[in-house]
Design a protein around this motif. Structure first.
Motif, PDB file in Angstrom:
ATOM      1  N   UNK B 110      14.866  18.364   7.288  1.00 18.41           N
ATOM      2  CA  UNK B 110      13.648  18.027   8.030  1.00 18.41           C
ATOM      3  C   UNK B 110      13.779  16.731   8.831  1.00 18.41           C
ATOM      4  N   UNK B 111      14.377  15.715   8.222  1.00 22.36           N
ATOM      5  CA  UNK B 111      14.386  14.399   8.873  1.00 22.36           C
ATOM      6  C   UNK B 111      15.331  14.351  10.075  1.00 22.36           C
ATOM      7  N   UNK B 112      16.102  15.413  10.273  1.00 26.60           N
ATOM      8  CA  UNK B 112      17.017  15.443  11.426  1.00 26.60           C
ATOM      9  C   UNK B 112      16.500  16.356  12.528  1.00 26.60           C
ATOM     10  N   UNK B 113      15.332  16.955  12.306  1.00 26.76           N
ATOM     11  CA  UNK B 113      14.824  17.950  13.254  1.00 26.76           C
ATOM     12  C   UNK B 113      13.557  17.446  13.943  1.00 26.76           C
ATOM     13  N   UNK B 114      13.320  18.062  15.084  1.00 24.41           N
ATOM     14  CA  UNK B 114      12.179  17.667  15.902  1.00 24.41           C
ATOM     15  C   UNK B 114      11.091  18.740  15.801  1.00 24.41           C
ATOM     16  N   UNK B 115       9.860  18.364  15.443  1.00 24.87           N
ATOM     17  CA  UNK B 115       8.812  19.392  15.442  1.00 24.87           C
ATOM     18  C   UNK B 115       8.450  19.764  16.884  1.00 24.87           C
ATOM     19  N   UNK B 116       8.500  21.037  17.218  1.00 30.95           N
ATOM     20  CA  UNK B 116       8.249  21.415  18.618  1.00 30.95           C
ATOM     21  C   UNK B 116       7.341  22.626  18.754  1.00 30.95           C
ATOM     22  N   UNK B 117       6.982  23.198  17.620  1.00 30.98           N
ATOM     23  CA  UNK B 117       6.256  24.476  17.677  1.00 30.98           C
ATOM     24  C   UNK B 117       4.914  24.331  18.381  1.00 30.98           C
ATOM     25  N   UNK B 118       4.270  23.168  18.229  1.00 29.01           N
ATOM     26  CA  UNK B 118       2.964  22.981  18.874  1.00 29.01           C
ATOM     27  C   UNK B 118       3.067  23.054  20.390  1.00 29.01           C
ATOM     28  N   UNK B 127       2.196  36.187  19.692  1.00 31.67           N
ATOM     29  CA  UNK B 127       2.936  37.454  19.662  1.00 31.67           C
ATOM     30  C   UNK B 127       3.915  37.494  18.487  1.00 31.67           C
ATOM     31  N   UNK B 128       3.866  36.475  17.606  1.00 31.25           N
ATOM     32  CA  UNK B 128       4.761  36.451  16.443  1.00 31.25           C
ATOM     33  C   UNK B 128       3.922  36.558  15.173  1.00 31.25           C
ATOM     34  N   UNK B 129       4.474  37.168  14.114  1.00 34.83           N
ATOM     35  CA  UNK B 129       3.689  37.238  12.874  1.00 34.83           C
ATOM     36  C   UNK B 129       3.320  35.821  12.433  1.00 34.83           C
ATOM     37  N   UNK B 130       2.084  35.625  12.019  1.00 31.51           N
ATOM     38  CA  UNK B 130       1.617  34.290  11.642  1.00 31.51           C
ATOM     39  C   UNK B 130       2.502  33.656  10.579  1.00 31.51           C
ATOM     40  N   UNK B 131       2.952  34.496   9.649  1.00 30.30           N
ATOM     41  CA  UNK B 131       3.742  33.961   8.532  1.00 30.30           C
ATOM     42  C   UNK B 131       5.152  33.562   8.948  1.00 30.30           C
ATOM     43  N   UNK B 132       5.528  33.897  10.184  1.00 31.52           N
ATOM     44  CA  UNK B 132       6.917  33.614  10.571  1.00 31.52           C
ATOM     45  C   UNK B 132       7.175  32.110  10.689  1.00 31.52           C
ATOM     46  N   UNK B 133       6.109  31.306  10.696  1.00 32.01           N
ATOM     47  CA  UNK B 133       6.333  29.857  10.771  1.00 32.01           C
ATOM     48  C   UNK B 133       6.332  29.193   9.382  1.00 32.01           C
ATOM     49  N   UNK B 134       6.066  29.995   8.353  1.00 32.16           N
ATOM     50  CA  UNK B 134       5.912  29.354   7.030  1.00 32.16           C
ATOM     51  C   UNK B 134       7.231  28.770   6.521  1.00 32.16           C
ATOM     52  N   UNK B 135       8.337  29.463   6.777  1.00 32.06           N
ATOM     53  CA  UNK B 135       9.603  28.957   6.225  1.00 32.06           C
ATOM     54  C   UNK B 135      10.199  27.831   7.074  1.00 32.06           C
ATOM     55  N   UNK B 136       9.613  27.569   8.222  1.00 30.47           N
ATOM     56  CA  UNK B 136      10.135  26.484   9.064  1.00 30.47           C
ATOM     57  C   UNK B 136       9.145  25.315   9.113  1.00 30.47           C
ATOM     58  N   UNK B 137       8.170  25.383   8.223  1.00 31.32           N
ATOM     59  CA  UNK B 137       7.157  24.320   8.177  1.00 31.32           C
ATOM     60  C   UNK B 137       7.314  23.536   6.885  1.00 31.32           C
ATOM     61  N   UNK B 139       5.968  19.653   5.074  1.00 28.76           N
ATOM     62  CA  UNK B 139       5.125  18.464   5.209  1.00 28.76           C
ATOM     63  C   UNK B 139       4.175  18.582   6.399  1.00 28.76           C
ATOM     64  N   UNK B 140       3.691  19.786   6.622  1.00 30.01           N
ATOM     65  CA  UNK B 140       2.678  20.001   7.656  1.00 30.01           C
ATOM     66  C   UNK B 140       3.195  20.086   9.076  1.00 30.01           C
ATOM     67  N   UNK B 141       4.510  20.013   9.266  1.00 26.57           N
ATOM     68  CA  UNK B 141       5.052  20.086  10.626  1.00 26.57           C
ATOM     69  C   UNK B 141       5.977  21.296  10.743  1.00 26.57           C
ATOM     70  N   UNK B 142       5.919  21.939  11.919  1.00 27.09           N
ATOM     71  CA  UNK B 142       6.751  23.134  12.139  1.00 27.09           C
ATOM     72  C   UNK B 142       7.948  22.770  12.994  1.00 27.09           C
TER      73      UNK B 142
END
Lengths: 301, 429
Positions: B110-118, B127-137, B139-142
């Motif tokens: 996580x600490x090496x990645x940039x949250x960009x989903x927003x 157009x993507x299943x809502x749950x598809x972001x759960x495994x990439x989220x 501490x509240x950031x995607x």
């Protein structure tokens, strides 16, 4: 102690010439060793976009004592090393004796012997993965066609079976080099000793016991030490064939150090395991160097 | 002007060429001011590689590069090396990539990645299943965008089922066990799996996590502590043990990779397996498959709480050290473009994540399992990724292996797994 200015200058010049090599050695050998030891005394974590290190008072070494997986890896490694050294050295000696026989001196045998050793380690592991496959493996096919088994066996399914096959594969790969090493030792035994022994009425076994073995003691000792060091470094066959399984039955210390460091990112703890392996290897290396030193002859008064 | 081939001319020409090649960019076209080079780190085909690396959408990829003034360089390695290579690069402080493939490791890195989903376009996210972001989220950031709908479903050999008089695939655990027993005949096994690798998504622990959810259990409580030492956790493992006894290929415990087990099904030596959608395409290739036209898929058999699965969490993420986060995000948007997603499905067999493409008639006709995976996605499919996912799944998977080998009962193994997981989480701090 240098007594003249010439001696001092000579010594200084010698140091200057040695310095570049010494600096390179320090950079590529000493620095990683020291760094690895320091890491093993720290909690190392990947956070905040970087690596944080925190002194943990040898906590990693204390943790090792209570870690069941580490204890298992130590026991496995000890068994593996003893088994490997005993098998490799005894089989290699037999092979060397055969190759030293006039009938065995045909170059073809030596070429055949070298093949297992020449195969790249990962290729060797993949080769055996297919040989041992429980569905298509040639070993099952062969044994079934010979009527030795009724059903295809899963050779890597049971702890002792998996462990035994890993040992067998590494022995298969290691025998060629050690056999050639011992063959070189055998060829240095003066034939006059055998002639003298036979003239004294010694049989083949007695000649082997009282001439061959004592003369080859140095070569055998070196073979034992080298093979022990190599057995501590076994990795590829475990990674390709079993991943340490089933149920950690084939986890050796070297594989555990990799798993903890790179899979779990527990870098300090992984360094502690690696340092234990290093200490063992270092002791063996000292033994090796000691064995390689030319012996001073005892002069009787 | 006449050009004679003399030694002097040849030497002058060679010197001029050498000097030119030393200039910035050598012989390449002059760089436009806005040109950027994006480095992408990912898996080699046949794993889910992007266009330009895998052979699909090449023309579209070239057009995107030209339109965006960006060059893209790929650093691709075999899938099993991805995690360790990334970990080493991060630890050494030299991760040179802008866009990175991640699979269940987002919380860990996580600490090496940039949250960009927003910043992704709304129409894409919708157009993507809502749950598809759960495994990439975490501490509240995607931090990532899943690009292929990769869920474990049941694959089976229709011919074997027909021969055994079993018309439809098993719908629940009881049927699953009965089918496995009845299909174990004629030198083949009812079920095959890859239980040789305990850890990671697709390892032994993952299968147990799918059964765990089918039994109504979960891995963690709200506070993050292990919550799987329950009736559901034990029932899930007992189901795996029962399945083993009913007719799972005994070699399963020695198969360390999904391909080892897949090969057994493709050779017709087993009748059912839980696998990822990638399997569909190779199964239709007569060069490597003996079950061409005989493969079918269905949702996983339901446990007491219904059907449930886990997902492969194949995602594109952006490194914090990127020099051009916007272009990196645009590249990911390109990978998720409907045209690219459709080509990804048709040419490589990796299903799209976009619902519109999954429902595309061409995709459904070419890959009948698209509908099955969509159905499976209507049910829970949590892969339970955490920062110490590898270590926890190693501990759980090893205990599951012990139970499968009869060294421990299901209850003993689950209790020990919970104790090990608690210790790992406590060390996380």
């Amino acid at each position: 102690m240098p007594s003249t200015s010439f001696e001092r200058r000579r010594r200084r010049a010698g140091l200057l010439f040695v310095a570049p090599a010494a600096i390179v050695l320090l950079a590529i050998l000493a620095y990683p060793i020291v760094e690895s030891f320091i890491l093993s005394t720290q909690s190392v974590r990947l956070v905040a976009g970087g690596v944080t290190k925190e002194w943990n008072s040898f906590g990693n070494y204390i943790r090792l004592a209570g870690d069941e997986t580490f204890r298992r890896a130590v026991v496995n490694t000890v068994f593996f090393s003893f088994g490997e050294v005993a098998l490799v050295v005894s089989i290699s000696l037999a092979v060397a004796l055969l190759l030293n026989h006039p009938l065995g001196r045909w170059g073809f045998f030596r070429i055949m012997l070298v093949i297992p050793w020449a195969i790249a380690p990962v290729a060797n592991a993949v080769l055996w993965k297919w040989i041992l496959n429980s569905n298509y493996g040639i070993l099952n096919g062969l044994l079934k066609s010979l009527g030795l088994i009724e059903y295809y066996q899963v050779w890597l399914a049971r702890p002792w079976s998996a462990f035994g096959f890993l040992l067998f594969i590494d022995v298969w790969k290691s025998v060629p080099f050690i056999a050639l090493l011992l063959l070189a030792g055998l060829q240095r035994v003066p034939s006059s000793l055998y002639k003298a022994a036979y003239m004294d009425g010694a049989g083949r076994w007695q000649a082997f016991r009282h001439v061959t073995l004592p003369t080859m003691r140095g070569a055998l000792a070196i073979a034992v030490v080298l093979q022990t060091i190599w057995s501590l470094r076994v990795f590829e066959i475990i990674f390709v064939l079993t991943r340490g399984g089933p149920a950690d039955a084939t986890v050796l210390m070297n594989f555990l150090a990799y798993r903890v460091t790179f899979n779990f990112l527990d870098i300090g703890y992984g360094a502690a395991i690696a340092n234990i392996i290093f200490a063992l290897t270092f002791l063996l290396a000292i033994t090796y160097v000691w064995l390689m030193q030319p012996r001073k002859r005892r002069v009787s008064s | 002007m006449s050009l004679k081939l003399t030694r002097r001319n040849a030497l002058t020409g060679a010197a001029a060429l050498g000097a030119a090649s030393l200039l910035p960019n050598g012989f390449s076209r002059p760089a436009a001011a806005e040109d950027t080079t994006l480095g992408v780190f990912g898996p080699l085909p046949p794993d889910p590689a992007p266009p330009g690396a895998a052979k699909f959408a090449g023309a579209e990829f070239d057009a995107w590069k030209a339109a965006n003034g960006a060059d893209v360089t790929y650093d691709l390695v075999a899938w099993p090396q991805l995690h360790d290579r990334m970990a080493t690069a991060f630890a050494s402080g030299s991760a040179p990539w802008d866009v990175m493939y991640n699979c269940g490791w987002v919380p860990e890195f996580e600490s090496f990645l940039l949250p960009f989903v927003d910043d992704l376009p709304k129409e894409l996210v919708d157009d993507m299943p809502g749950s598809s972001f759960s495994t990439v989220t975490w501490n509240g950031k995607s931090y990532g965008a899943i690009f292929t709908l990769s869920l474990l479903t049941l694959f089976y050999n229709k011919e074997h089922l027909d021969e055994a008089g079993l018309g439809a695939p098993p719908k629940d655990w009881d049927e699953f066990l009965r089918y496995t027993k009845e299909l174990t005949r004629d030198g083949r096994y009812g079920f095959v799996s890859n239980y040789g690798e305990p850890a990671g998504i697709g390892g032994t622990a993952s299968y147990w996590m799918a059964f765990l959810q089918q039994a109504g259990g979960t891995m963690y409580a709200e506070d993050g502590s292990p919550a799987f030492n329950t009736e559901a956790g034990v029932a899930a493992l007992q189901m795996m043990i029962d399945l083993q006894e009913a007719g799972t290929d005994p070699g399963s415990i020695s198969y360390v990779g999904i391909n080892d087990a897949t090969n057994v099904l493709l050779s017709g030596r087993a009748s059912m397996m839980m696998n990822w959608p990638f399997m569909w395409k190779p199964a239709q290739d007569p060069k490597g498959s003996q079950i061409v036209g005989k493969l079918a898929a269905s949702v996983l058999p339901a446990g007491p709480a219904g059907t449930a699965s886990i997902d492969g969490t194949d995602a594109w993420t952006i490194g914090k050290s990127t020099k051009d986060a916007e272009k990196a995000r645009k590249l990911i948007e390109f990978y998720l473009d409907p045209v690219i997603q459709k080509k990804q499905a048709l040419d490589t067999g990796w299903l799209p994540i976009r619902l519109s493409v999954l429902n595309d008639p061409d995709v459904q006709a070419a890959m009948p399992l698209a509908k099955v995976v969509l159905d499976q996605a209507q049910h829970p499919y949590d892969s339970f990724v955490t920062p110490d996912y590898n270590e926890i799944s190693q501990a759980v998977g090893t205990e599951v292996q012990k139970a499968l080998q009869g060294q421990k009962t299901a209850a003993e193994a689950i209790a020990e797994a919970e104790s090990l997981a608690s210790a790992i989480i406590a060390r996380r701090g």
